[in-house]
Structure formats: C-alpha cells, structure tokens
Enzyme design. Structure first.
Site, PDB file in Angstrom:
ATOM      1  N   TYR A 177     -17.665 -10.271  55.660  1.00  0.00           N
ATOM      2  CA  TYR A 177     -16.644  -9.286  55.304  1.00  0.00           C
ATOM      3  C   TYR A 177     -17.238  -8.037  54.619  1.00  0.00           C
ATOM      4  O   TYR A 177     -17.123  -6.919  55.127  1.00  0.00           O
ATOM      5  CB  TYR A 177     -15.562  -9.935  54.429  1.00  0.00           C
ATOM      6  N   ARG A 214     -12.661  -2.812  48.145  1.00  0.00           N
ATOM      7  CA  ARG A 214     -14.063  -3.059  48.520  1.00  0.00           C
ATOM      8  C   ARG A 214     -15.085  -2.623  47.470  1.00  0.00           C
ATOM      9  O   ARG A 214     -16.138  -2.063  47.805  1.00  0.00           O
ATOM     10  CB  ARG A 214     -14.384  -2.338  49.836  1.00  0.00           C
ATOM     11  N   LEU A 220      -0.668   4.972  57.918  1.00  0.00           N
ATOM     12  CA  LEU A 220       0.743   4.616  57.787  1.00  0.00           C
ATOM     13  C   LEU A 220       1.407   5.344  56.632  1.00  0.00           C
ATOM     14  O   LEU A 220       2.616   5.545  56.633  1.00  0.00           O
ATOM     15  CB  LEU A 220       0.872   3.098  57.593  1.00  0.00           C
ATOM     16  N   VAL A 221       0.592   5.787  55.644  1.00  0.00           N
ATOM     17  CA  VAL A 221       1.151   6.496  54.493  1.00  0.00           C
ATOM     18  C   VAL A 221       1.940   7.722  54.984  1.00  0.00           C
ATOM     19  O   VAL A 221       3.054   7.990  54.516  1.00  0.00           O
ATOM     20  CB  VAL A 221       0.019   6.898  53.511  1.00  0.00           C
ATOM     21  N   LYS A 257       3.512   8.147  57.753  1.00  0.00           N
ATOM     22  CA  LYS A 257       4.795   7.757  58.358  1.00  0.00           C
ATOM     23  C   LYS A 257       5.772   7.276  57.287  1.00  0.00           C
ATOM     24  O   LYS A 257       6.977   7.549  57.355  1.00  0.00           O
ATOM     25  CB  LYS A 257       4.560   6.660  59.391  1.00  0.00           C
ATOM     26  N   ASP A 283     -21.619 -11.488 104.697  1.00  0.00           N
ATOM     27  CA  ASP A 283     -22.256 -10.238 104.268  1.00  0.00           C
ATOM     28  C   ASP A 283     -23.488 -10.633 103.439  1.00  0.00           C
ATOM     29  O   ASP A 283     -23.625 -11.792 103.021  1.00  0.00           O
ATOM     30  CB  ASP A 283     -21.241  -9.448 103.421  1.00  0.00           C
TER      31      ASP A 283
HETATM   32  C1  GDG Z   1      -5.920   0.407  58.523  1.00  0.00           C
HETATM   33  C2  GDG Z   1      -6.475   1.676  59.183  1.00  0.00           C
HETATM   34  C3  GDG Z   1      -4.194   2.114  60.101  1.00  0.00           C
HETATM   35  C4  GDG Z   1      -1.066   1.956  49.713  1.00  0.00           C
HETATM   36  N1  GDG Z   1      -1.053   2.055  48.383  1.00  0.00           N
HETATM   37  C5  GDG Z   1      -0.175   1.165  47.925  1.00  0.00           C
HETATM   38  C6  GDG Z   1       0.374   0.494  48.999  1.00  0.00           C
HETATM   39  N2  GDG Z   1      -0.202   0.999  50.113  1.00  0.00           N
HETATM   40  C7  GDG Z   1       0.111   0.588  51.487  1.00  0.00           C
HETATM   41  C8  GDG Z   1       0.781   1.736  52.222  1.00  0.00           C
HETATM   42  C9  GDG Z   1       0.404   1.456  53.660  1.00  0.00           C
HETATM   43  C10 GDG Z   1      -0.926   0.712  53.544  1.00  0.00           C
HETATM   44  O1  GDG Z   1      -1.072   0.309  52.193  1.00  0.00           O
HETATM   45  C11 GDG Z   1      -2.114   1.613  53.888  1.00  0.00           C
HETATM   46  O2  GDG Z   1      -2.169   1.781  55.261  1.00  0.00           O
HETATM   47  P1  GDG Z   1      -3.007   2.940  55.967  1.00  0.00           P
HETATM   48  O3  GDG Z   1      -2.619   3.021  57.367  1.00  0.00           O
HETATM   49  O4  GDG Z   1      -2.716   4.231  55.271  1.00  0.00           O
HETATM   50  O5  GDG Z   1      -4.555   2.611  55.741  1.00  0.00           O
HETATM   51  P2  GDG Z   1      -5.579   1.324  55.852  1.00  0.00           P
HETATM   52  O6  GDG Z   1      -5.335   0.335  54.779  1.00  0.00           O
HETATM   53  O7  GDG Z   1      -6.935   1.930  55.869  1.00  0.00           O
HETATM   54  O8  GDG Z   1      -5.267   0.605  57.242  1.00  0.00           O
HETATM   55  C12 GDG Z   1      -5.363   2.689  59.320  1.00  0.00           C
HETATM   56  C13 GDG Z   1      -3.767   0.763  59.520  1.00  0.00           C
HETATM   57  O9  GDG Z   1      -4.885  -0.118  59.409  1.00  0.00           O
HETATM   58  C14 GDG Z   1      -2.716   0.106  60.422  1.00  0.00           C
HETATM   59  O10 GDG Z   1      -3.156  -0.049  61.721  1.00  0.00           O
HETATM   60  O11 GDG Z   1      -3.107   3.003  60.020  1.00  0.00           O
HETATM   61  O12 GDG Z   1      -5.861   3.837  59.972  1.00  0.00           O
HETATM   62  O13 GDG Z   1      -7.547   2.208  58.427  1.00  0.00           O
HETATM   63  O14 GDG Z   1       1.336   0.596  54.257  1.00  0.00           O
HETATM   64  O15 GDG Z   1       2.142   1.652  51.966  1.00  0.00           O
HETATM   65  N3  GDG Z   1       1.317  -0.443  48.875  1.00  0.00           N
HETATM   66  C15 GDG Z   1       1.723  -0.766  47.621  1.00  0.00           C
HETATM   67  N4  GDG Z   1       1.202  -0.149  46.538  1.00  0.00           N
HETATM   68  C16 GDG Z   1       0.264   0.797  46.641  1.00  0.00           C
HETATM   69  O16 GDG Z   1      -0.193   1.334  45.620  1.00  0.00           O
HETATM   70  N5  GDG Z   1       2.683  -1.680  47.480  1.00  0.00           N
END
Ligand code: GDG
Length: 726
Positions: free
Chosen positions: A87, A311, A376-377, A379, A498
C-alpha cells in the site's frame, strides 16, 4: 438478479484498535461514500482490507470476520510488511505518482513490485473462495490491477469488471513502468475496464496497442482467448444526499455559526486530502499573488483551507505538509491585520455536516489539482448550492472539468490565470452564477453515483454476452470430440490448412516463421493415411513452401492461389498471369518502407507484400491505410487487387484468392469429411466456398464465416494430433 462482489483495497468499514478494544467505523473517501448506498441496496458483498495490520489483531481475526460479514463485508488480512511494501510502497510510491504524471517521485523497486503481486494474489484467492457462477465481480482502482487476470485464470467464465479511479497516463509516461506489460495483461483479464474520461480510455488503448500489439475496434480488444472492452463512465456523487443535507437544520445551524465568525468576508474554499497531486502549495502561491496584486480584496476575502491528513507515512507527504504549514504561516504573517486572517487553515477531517456547511457557505470553490482522476469535491460543492449561488473554479487537468464546462476552468501552471479566475468569481453577477450552477446541477443530478454504477454493471453484462457468443463458437471439448469422430468415420477426407498464424505463430519477419520438425512430422503422419488429402493454402511464395513441404505427400497452394501443386505433381500456374505491373507498384511500396521504420517488402512472383509487424503499431496502421489508398488509386484500371492481411498490405493479380484455389479440390466426388482452418481474412474466401457438411475453424476470435474458433496455432496442432492418432 446476480450477486455483486465489489473488490477494493479498503472495505467501507475500517477496524481500529483503541485501548485494546476493536472499533468498527465507516471508511472515508470517495469510493466508500460513493458506492456505499449502491452496495447496500443490492445483494452485494464487499471484499477488501479492513485497514489494520494482521500483527495487531492476532487471534481476533475470526471475531472481526464475523462482525464484518454481518455487514456484507469480507476481509482480506495482510501483515505490517505487506501494508508497507504494497500500500505505502508500490501503490503510493510507484503507481500513484506515475499515473498522475509525477515521474520524479516514482520509485521502481522489485521488492515492492513482488509484494504488489503477492497481495493481488491474496485478493484473488479471497474472491475465488466466495465467488459463485452467476456473480458479477467489480474490482476497483490501481491497487488491484493484476486481479482481473488472476481471477480469470481460476474462473474462466466469470463476469469481471474493473474501474480505475485515477488517470490512466499517456503512453510516454506509462511506458516508464518496468512492469507495464504485466499491468496491462492483468487488466485485460476483465470483460470491461472503465475510466472517468475519454482521454484515459484512449491512453489505455494506445498503451495496449503499442506494448501488446492488440488494436481496439470501437474500444473492443480481441486477444487470442478473450474479448474485452474499455469505456468511460464519469463517476457521479450521491446528489440527493448532498442537496438534502444542505437543507437540514444541523447544517443551517452550522452555517449561521460560521457566518457570525466570518462577518461579511467572501469565502473561498479549498478542500483536499493531503496530496501533491492536488496542487495545494501552488494554490496558496496563487492566493498570495492575488492579495499582492489586488490589495482592495485584503480584509474582504478569506481562504478556508481544509487539508485532510493522508498517507503521512510516505516521505513526500510529510514534506508537503511542512511546505503547506510554512506557506500558510508566511502569507498570514505578511497580510494579516487586526480582525482579519487571510487563511483559515484546518489540518483534519471534518464531520460530514461541517463539510456540507462549508460547501454551502463558500462563495467560491477553488478546486485546482495539478492532476486528478475525477475530483468529487467539485461535484459535491455544486450539489449543495440549493439557491444556485456560488462559483466553481476548476483545473482543466481534473477529470471533472470534462463534465463541468460551466465552471471557470484554469490552467494551474499559470498563477496569473488563477488570480484572474478568483477575481472573476468574486465579481460574477448572481444571475450568471445561478445560470451556470443550475446547468451543472442538472447534469450531475441526472448522472449520479447510482446511475454510474448501474450503467457500468449493465455495460459489463453486455460485454460478457459478447464474450459468451464467442465462447459458444469455441471448439470446446464436446465439439472437438464430434469433429474427431466425424473424421474417424470418413473414408475420403479433405483437410485444407492455412500456414502463417494457423499452423505456426507470426514472427517479426516471415523468413523466421520456419516450420518445426514436429509440425512437418505431424503433416507427414496425416498425409500417410491414404484416406486423407491434406492441402496447405498459403500466401507464401512457392519456393518457401516447396522447400519446407515439397517432399510431403500433400497439396500446396502458393501466393493465395496463383500457384498450385497437386500431390506428387509439379507447380502449375492457375491461369496466365502478368507481373510487369510490379515495376510500377514497387516504388510506391519502397516509399512506404522509407517512411515507416521497421517495415519491409516481400516480393513474390505475382505479388508484392509490404509487412509492418515490426513497425510502431500506430504508425504502421496509419501508413497501411495510406498505402492501401495510394495503391487503390493506382490499380483502379489494372487487373489488380489490394489485400490487407495481418500486419501486411499486399497487391496482386485480381481474381486470385484462396477460395478459388480451394475449389480445385472441394467439388471432387466422394468427400465425406472436409475441414478448413485459417486465421486471417484471406482464409474467409475458403470458408465461403465450403459445402454445408464441412467443418471450418477460425484461429482467433474476430468475426468470421467459420463455424468454430480456436485460440492459437498450438491448439490447432493439438487438434491435428488427435486426428492423426484417431
Ligand atoms: C480518488 C481520485 C476521484 C474530503 N474531505 C473530507 C471529506 N472528503 C471527501 C469528499 C469526497 C472525497 O473525500 C474526496 O474525493 P476526491 O474525488 O476529491 O479525491 P480522492 O480521495 O483523491 O479520490 C479522484 C475519486 O477517487 C473517485 O473516483 O474523483 O480523482 O483521486 O467525497 O467529500 N469527507 C469528510 N470530511 C472531510 O473533511 N466527511
């Protein structure tokens, strides 16, 4: 409805140990929150690591397993060492930086790779242990890229999907990985591989083409024994959950509390996991420049900087944390005044209602990763804007930018552009804000996480159907038995074969594809039986065929039918043919040899063949199309034909084809068994002239008029052996 097995590195439930007591908590992160609702609503099991090393739970594995199973989770345990090397090691020191274009951070270490292989095998064993025939297996993300193949080896008929949540980099980056072929082979074991964007799909297909030589047709790849598809499925969010939460009392109370503390200041929000791909220092530098260049905003704007720890055991991340701390300190130190702090910095994870309150209250969301699979942030921010007010500034290198075109998109390498975007966002009229937000909301509400998952699973089932159709045509144990028994019963048996790609695999150069003594003996064995008439029908020239097989008691057809040699007779020309045209065509083919390194011309008596098997696959395919075009223009009024074979373009006299050659034997009286085997489309002419009683086999799985398929020349050899021994 089939059962769904979700497989990911982490389970949606994490196990922790506090004061020697086990605690079970929901996991955070995009995948767990995104798929959480979907998996609960269907008959699913989630297979993954519970987030704690084996050494810390010795003797308690059974209790943990029982508790997790009651929540439809099936744990895969591994040791501290494996967590470190798999990991924190191969996943996060090799794949993560490389796939996000941070080549300078990527570590290539054989020990880490071997642990990655071993842990993938442990996951495969766990899946194989619980999988049942009709299950749909959906594997997630870069931690498990070898898994599709490993599962396929044990469960050849399984329905296997894979989704990559991070970018798939361009070939020039991907090729740097020492284990690039193993990774691609691993992924090709799936029936469907999904990516967030079209570009990632394109990069994957390009790498498969260049490294493994398989060319995709409409995203579909045919390997010797499998057909799979690659496609894009931009991941959505649980839209309703976010927009409903934004209306909830708990969130509204939280918003009022924030508002009291912040006064009239405009709020710019930044939320990410601690990661160098998210571009946090660059964002801070840009904010610094903004305050420097636009002093009128000092005291009127606050940057809410939320960094979620992640990490921290990887050195790069600890350094990044230090860099962010220093930058925040420096900027605040430089601009802070009594009653106003430019950056509010939180280094922790927030409870979800606080997160939604932050999204709701923020005037601007500054989402400027250097690279991000989706993000996803961005969105989630849009989904919480129930009044439609707010502006999203989004990096064009985030996958989300492909869907959220109404955001202000920026090139994050250009600080000035971010500064301008911040100002544009702060002064954007409300009407325009609402207009942009509503369009984006409609889109992400429609394509939410459930639709994303449904669409992926449906496409996966379709991809499996295609594979099943092909499997139905495969010469399996039963049909092979029937074929051999049919052959045994026959008194007059015709076998049309062939050579290249059918009896022997392709080589880089045709000259190297020499028959093995085993193959020659096998043909001799078949030819010895007076009931058999064996004919080799090839595109090769007559000299090569004569040298290799001239002494055998078999028929030979050279140059796709221009030359025919019946058993114990000499070569004869099928009809009077000319070859003067070669003088005119040769310079064109030579031009393409010069333009395409690795290609060469094979000259036969009545044909010219331009081979490009050794050339760069993409360049070769492009040049082949151009050459075909040029040749077709030139041969329009001549009695010539242009053929495209397997990595070869051939020009020859018209009216000559393998089907016509086969007709020299087929109409003869008395055959009670006919078998034809071939691999490329020049062999289709033979399949088309066969009578209904004939057996026909295509080597490989692309579309064919043949009744059955076999996977490789080796399988053909085994069949012929069985026939010879029958
Ligand atoms: C990987 C890919 C891809 C964040 N801070 C808090 C919190 N969060 C939640 C957000 C969001 C999630 O964590 C972060 O998702 P991201 O998409 O922004 O980023 P990665 O973690 O790098 O995810 C990425 C994703 O996989 C899905 O395929 O979009 O590109 O790198 O949901 O809401 N949640 C809480 N407290 C926080 O302080 N509860």
């Amino acid at each position: 409805m089939s059962r769904l097995l979700i497989v990911s590195n982490r389970l949606p439930v994490s196990v922790q140990k506090r004061k020697r007591k086990l605690c079970f908590e929901p996991s955070v992160g995009g995948l767990a929150t995104g798929l959480g609702a979907f998996y609960k609503s269907s008959d699913s099991i989630w297979i993954g690591w519970p987030g704690i090393a084996q050494e810390r739970i010795e003797g308690e594995e059974k209790d943990i397993e029982a508790k997790l199973l009651s929540e439809s989770c099936y744990p895969v345990f591994f040791s501290e060492h494996d967590v470190e090397d798999y990991y924190h090691g191969f996943c996060n020191k090799t794949i993560w930086p490389l796939f996000h274009y941070f080549t300078q951070y990527a570590v290539y270490n054989k020990d880490l790779w071997q642990t990655y292989e071993r842990v993938n095998q442990a996951f495969a064993d766990a899946v194989v242990e619980i999988a049942e025939g009709s299950d749909v297996i959906w594997i997630h993300d870069y931690h498990l890229m070898l898994l599709p193949k490993l599962i396929r080896e044990k469960l050849p008929m399984a329905t296997i999907g894979f989704f990559l949540h991070i970018p798939f980099p361009s070939f020039e980056i991907f090729r740097l990985l020492p284990w690039r072929k193993e990774i691609l082979d691993g992924l090709l074991g799936a029936d469907l591989v999904g990516f967030h964007t079209y570009d990632y799909t394109r990069h994957f297909l390009d790498s498969v083409h260049r490294l493994l030589g398989y060319e995709a047709v409409m995203g579909q790849i045919t390997t010797p024994n499998h057909i799979m598809k690659a496609d894009e499925f931009p991941m959505g969010i649980d839209y309703e959950q976010f927009s409903n939460a934004a209306r909830s009392r708990k969130v509204r109370t939280q918003i009022s509390r924030f508002r009291k503390k912040l006064g009239d200041c405009k709020i710019i929000l930044s939320i990410d996991r601690l990661d160098y791909t998210k571009g946090i220092p660059q964002r801070l530098e840009a904010f610094n420049l903004f305050l420097q260049k636009k002093p009128r905003y000092r005291g009127r704007v606050v940057l809410m900087l939320i960094v979620v720890p992640s990490r921290t055991r990887v050195g790069q991340y600890a350094l990044l944390k230090k860099q962010i701390d220093e930058l925040v300190g420096a900027i605040n130190g430089r601009y802070e005044s009594i009653g106003w702090t430019p950056i509010w910095y939180l280094y922790r994870s927030l409870p979800s209602h606080s997160l939604v309150a932050m999204y709701s209250i923020a005037d601007v969301a500054l989402v400027t990763p250097l690279r991000d699979g989706m993000n996803l942030v961005a969105k989630e921010y849009i989904a919480t804007k129930i009044e439609g007010k707010g502006v999203l500034v989004l990096s064009e290198t985030a996958g989300a930018a492909k869907e959220l075109g109404e955001a202000i998109t920026v090139n994050v390498s250009c600080e000035e552009e971010i500064v301008q975007a911040i100002e544009q966002a702060l002064i954007m009229p409300e009407e325009e804000q609402i207009g942009r937000i509503r369009v984006m909301q409609e889109r992400i509400e429609h394509y939410n996480v459930n639709r994303w998952a449904d669409e992926f699973v449906n496409k996966l089932l379709c991809a499996r159907e295609v594979q099943k159709e092909r499997e139905a045509k495969a010469l399996n144990y039963e049909t092979k038995k029937n074929l051999v028994s049919d052959f045994q019963k026959g008194d007059q048996r015709l076998v049309l074969l062939d050579y290249d790609g059918t009896l022997i695999p392709f080589s880089e150069k045709p000259k190297k594809a020499i028959p093995t003594s085993e193959l020659v003996e096998l043909l001799e064995e078949l030819a010895k039986d007076s009931r058999n008439e064996v004919v080799l029908i090839s595109g090769r020239d007559k000299d090569a065929l004569g040298k290799w097989f001239g002494d055998l008691n078999i028929g030979l057809v050279a140059e796709h039918g221009a030359w025919i040699k019946e058993r114990s007779k000499g070569w004869e020309l099928l009809e009077a043919l000319t070859s003067e045209w070669k003088e005119e065509m040769r310079p064109i083919c030579e031009l393409y040899v010069h333009r395409t390194p690795g290609s060469f011309i094979e000259e036969k008596e009545f044909s010219l063949a331009w081979h490009y098997r050794k050339a760069d696959p993409r360049l070769g395919a492009l040049r082949a199309r151009e050459l075909v075009n040029d040749l077709l223009n030139l041969t329009g009024n001549l009695n010539l034909q242009v053929l495209e074979g397997s990595k070869v373009v051939e020009v020859k006299n018209a009216g000559i084809n393998k089907g016509r050659a086969a007709l020299r034997w087929i109409p003869r009286e008395g055959w009670d068994f006919i078998l034809a085997i071939g691999d490329d489309w020049t062999d289709e002419d033979i399949f088309k002239v066969l009578p209904p009683i004939a057996w026909s086999i295509k080597v490989g799985f692309s579309a064919s008029a043949a009744k059955f398929n076999l996977g490789s020349p080796n399988e053909v050899k085994l069949l012929l052996k069985e026939m010879a021994e029958a």
